[in-house]
Design an enzyme around this catalytic site. Structure first.
Site: not given
Length: 377
Positions: A143, A125, A42
DNA sequence: AATCCGGGGAG
DNA sequence: CTCCCAGGATT
């Protein structure tokens, strides 16, 4: 169903999850349930396309297979692993977070929002993505893909970069997250955005939720989302010095610990002020950076590169050391580097480019999809 | 609320 | 060329 909104929410999640089960992309971080690996993926995927991140993901995890190995590595090794991926504060934040995870969380990635958001590099996020994918929490992960998709699904005409609109989209996304398989739901939205509901030329004929899309209904799929045009960026000039010692080694300096390309290495030198003579500027910046006097010699060439906020032309001259011993006045550190040393130090893209100009044959090496180094790019 | 922070892919 | 990308930190 209580009302229409709940009905749409139910249909969206059911259709998206069904589509995802059949059409999901095969990605390395989907072959694991290890929160550490999902965390690394991520961070790498922040403002970075999937195909770009994949080789770095393999290489990074080979070098640092656990949070413990990462936490006890030298920062320089972490930066070297990150070389050419960009946004190097991500690497420094991962490294700092790894130490916190080992010291305060017993080596486990935190599994709730308040704790995980305290880690450097993890914002709204990324927290939602890790917690939903690795731990099954029903949190949104909003996102760029998700914002674009929601903007089209609900025909939102406000610019996406508006702060108020971002808050509304965050709430809207939160209202859509199913309790079952929230991680798959979030990843389904990302895959939909990457493969069908693309920024340009969305392929509505293949979209599993086209029937629920307000943009599609009003033929606005190529108009939404509304974006504001990006401002022009300035063109800046910089100069670099090629200073060799009697053994032919090259003088290199480590950039400051914060700011552009923090803690990466480079040739001595700096920006040229508008209107300033390049060779004078180079002598002054080397003097300020290292406290040494140099005489400029042969011009060796230039390279161009574009950053987020400016375009840069970097020119380079041979320089001769006149007097003084180098001191790290305007940099973290300095050293004499052999060609092998240069391969092992973390350098930015433009510094690899300028090295390729002055040392033909020693240009940067790309890595392949499995994270192995290729012979030549 | 604006600005800073990389590099690469797609059209 | 331009726009965009599984954004976050700083001011």
């Amino acid at each position: 169903m209580k009302n229409d909104a709940d009905k749409i929410k139910y249909l969206l999640s059911r259709r998206l999850l069904a589509w995802y089960r059949r059409n999901q992309r095969s990605l390395p971080w989907r072959k694991t349930s290890d929160p550490y690996r999902i965390w690394i993926s991520e961070i790498m995927l922040q403002q970075t396309q999937v195909d770009t991140a994949i080789p770095y993901y393999h290489r990074f995890l080979k070098a640092f297979p656990t949070v413990f190995s990462l936490a006890r590595a030298p920062l320089q090794d972490v930066l070297k692993s990150w070389e050419n991926l960009g946004y190097y504060s991500r690497a420094r934040n991962i490294y700092a977070a790894a130490k916190v995870i080992v010291e305060k969380f017993d080596g486990r990635i935190p599994d709730h929002l308040e704790a995980i958001k305290t880690l450097p590099g993890i914002g709204q996020y990324t927290a939602g993505a890790i917690l939903s994918i690795a731990y099954g929490h029903a949190l949104p992960a909003v996102d760029g893909n998700v914002r674009r998709i929601l903007c089209r699904l609900f025909a939102i005409r406000n610019p996406l970069d508006d702060a108020q609109e971002q808050k509304r989209l965050q709430k809207l996304a939160a209202s859509l997250i199913p309790v079952k398989h929230p991680g798959d739901f979030n990843q389904a939205l990302m895959d939909l955005g990457a493969t069908i509901c693309k920024a340009k030329n969305p392929d509505c004929s293949r979209c599993p939720v086209a029937g629920h899309c307000q943009a599609r209904l009003h033929n606005l799929q190529n108009v939404l989302p509304i974006t504001v045009k990006t401002p022009a960026i300035p063109h800046r000039q910089a100069a670099a010095a090629v200073i060799r010692n009697s053994k032919g080694m090259l003088l290199v300096v480590q950039r400051p610990a914060s700011g552009l390309l923090a803690s990466l290495w480079k040739l001595p030198g700096g920006f040229i002020k508008s209107g300033e003579d390049m060779e004078n500027s180079l002598r002054h910046s080397v003097q300020e950076e290292l406290g040494i006097s140099v005489r400029t010699g042969k011009y060796l060439g230039s390279v161009n590169h574009t950053y987020t906020h400016f375009r840069l032309t970097l020119q380079t001259h041979e320089c001769r050391l006149l007097k003084g011993n180098p001191n790290p006045l305007g940099c973290q550190n300095w050293r004499w580097a052999s060609p092998t040393d240069l391969q092992n130090l973390p350098l930015s893209k433009i510094d690899r480019m300028i090295l390729a100009v002055i040392l033909p044959g020693a240009d940067s090496k790309k890595i392949d999809k499995k994270g192995k180094r290729l012979q030549r790019s």
